[in-house]
Design an enzyme around this catalytic site. Structure first.
Site, PDB file in Angstrom:
ATOM      1  CE  LYS A   1      26.613  29.323  -5.002  1.00 51.17           C
ATOM      2  NZ  LYS A   1      26.255  29.428  -3.792  1.00 51.17           N
TER       3      LYS A   1
ATOM      4  CE1 TYR B   1      29.942  26.739  -5.865  1.00 55.99           C
ATOM      5  CE2 TYR B   1      30.076  28.042  -7.959  1.00 55.99           C
ATOM      6  CZ  TYR B   1      29.980  27.916  -6.726  1.00 55.99           C
ATOM      7  OH  TYR B   1      30.258  28.950  -5.596  1.00 55.99           O
TER       8      TYR B   1
ATOM      9  CB  THR C   1      24.734  29.423  11.614  1.00 55.83           C
ATOM     10  OG1 THR C   1      24.828  29.493  10.268  1.00 55.83           O
ATOM     11  CG2 THR C   1      23.974  30.535  12.311  1.00 55.83           C
TER      12      THR C   1
ATOM     13  CG  ASP D   1      25.439  19.915   7.937  1.00 54.30           C
ATOM     14  OD1 ASP D   1      25.000  20.743   6.875  1.00 54.30           O
ATOM     15  OD2 ASP D   1      25.797  18.821   7.795  1.00 54.30           O
TER      16      ASP D   1
ATOM     17  CB  THR E   1      35.783  32.813  -0.427  1.00 57.29           C
ATOM     18  OG1 THR E   1      35.696  31.995  -1.264  1.00 57.29           O
ATOM     19  CG2 THR E   1      35.184  34.127  -0.549  1.00 57.29           C
TER      20      THR E   1
ATOM     21  CB  SER F   1      23.812  33.220  -6.933  1.00 63.37           C
ATOM     22  OG  SER F   1      23.688  32.473  -7.997  1.00 63.37           O
TER      23      SER F   1
END
Length: 280
Positions: free
Chosen positions: A153, A149, A32, A57, A184, A135
């Site tokens: 996490k 951020y 997804t 989403d 990434t 995480s």
């Protein structure tokens, strides 16, 4: 027996790496993401009967519930959930707007929560399941410019650890994965969000973008290799509740935890001094 995976953020990075690894292992995958074209492109070499691609989403609770229902309709069950969707918001805390922080938390934390709430009834009925929540190293230690951020996490860490106790009697195990720096698109220009520099007092420290953007594309972690490891973890009878991924992450986490233990011991007497007597 092959497993059925439900993966968020499967269009790139860790999500894509895990989807590819699971498919190559003979498992079935519901991949997804918000961008269907990106999803199909990332997984085009592995398209087939074992792959279902769905738009999702994760910040939309109704969409999360619908996607889980579609996954069960397609494959009959969900054995492994990988919550990988997320993005970065970097900058001095004072210079981040409330709206920016709320939007980040809607994806990085509430997205995890929505998917978990949608899938847990399925796994309870099955009396089995694995939920792997991505995480971050920033979910264990604090870093400059990572206040929002890290907050999201750390919240994922707390949610994972607490719910793990509640669902273990149903054969469900929850793992929080704490990656170090992986290649990434988290720091890609189109994906990373940076606060504007509005407070003069912080100017001497430099801009968050100047500090963090230089890491993009140079991270040592390989999402494909992490994908292979996640497939192994999903197959464990007793997986770790926390998994630190990457030698760079281990190099940071070990001394950080040792420092916390040292500080705890240094103030142990002061901690105990807060205990009070009571009369029955």
């Amino acid at each position: 027996m092959s497993k059925v995976w439900f993966i968020t953020g499967a269009g790139s990075g860790i999500g894509a790496g895990a989807a590819k690894a699971a498919l190559k292992a003979g498992d079935r995958v519901v991949a997804t993401g918000r961008n269907l074209q990106k999803l199909r492109s990332a997984l085009r070499d592995l398209a087939g009967e074992n792959l279902e691609v769905l738009q999702l989403d994760v910040s939309d609770e109704a969409q999360a519930k619908t996607a889980v229902e579609q996954a069960v309709k397609r494959f009959g069950r969900i054995d492994v959930v990988l919550n990988s969707a997320g993005y970065s918001l970097l900058g001095n805390f004072e210079e981040l707007s409330t709206a920016e922080i709320e939007k980040l938390i809607a994806t990085n934390f509430y997205g995890v929560m929505y998917v978990m709430r949608a899938v847990l009834p399925v796994m309870r009925k099955q009396m089995s399941g694995r939920i792997i929540n991505v995480s971050s190293l920033a979910g264990i230690v604090g870093f400059k410019h990572c206040g929002a951020y890290s907050a999201a996490k750390f919240a994922v860490e707390g949610l994972s650890a607490s719910v793990a106790h509640e669902v273990e009697p149903f054969g469900i195990r929850i793992v929080a994965v704490e990656p170090g720096f992986f290649r990434t698109d988290l720091l890609e220009a189109h994906n990373a969000k940076y606060a504007g520099s509005t407070i003069e007092d912080y100017a001497a420290e430099g801009k968050a973008e100047d500090m963090w953007s230089g890491y993009n594309g140079k991270q040592q972690g390989d999402p494909a290799k992490l994908g292979d490891v996640l497939v192994k973890i999903a197959g464990m009878d007793n997986p770790p509740r926390q998994f630190v991924a990457g030698s760079d992450a281990l190099a940071v986490v070990k001394p950080a935890l040792e420092a916390r233990l040292e500080e705890l011991r240094a103030y142990e007497d002061l901690s105990k001094s807060t205990d009070g007597s009571f009369c029955a």
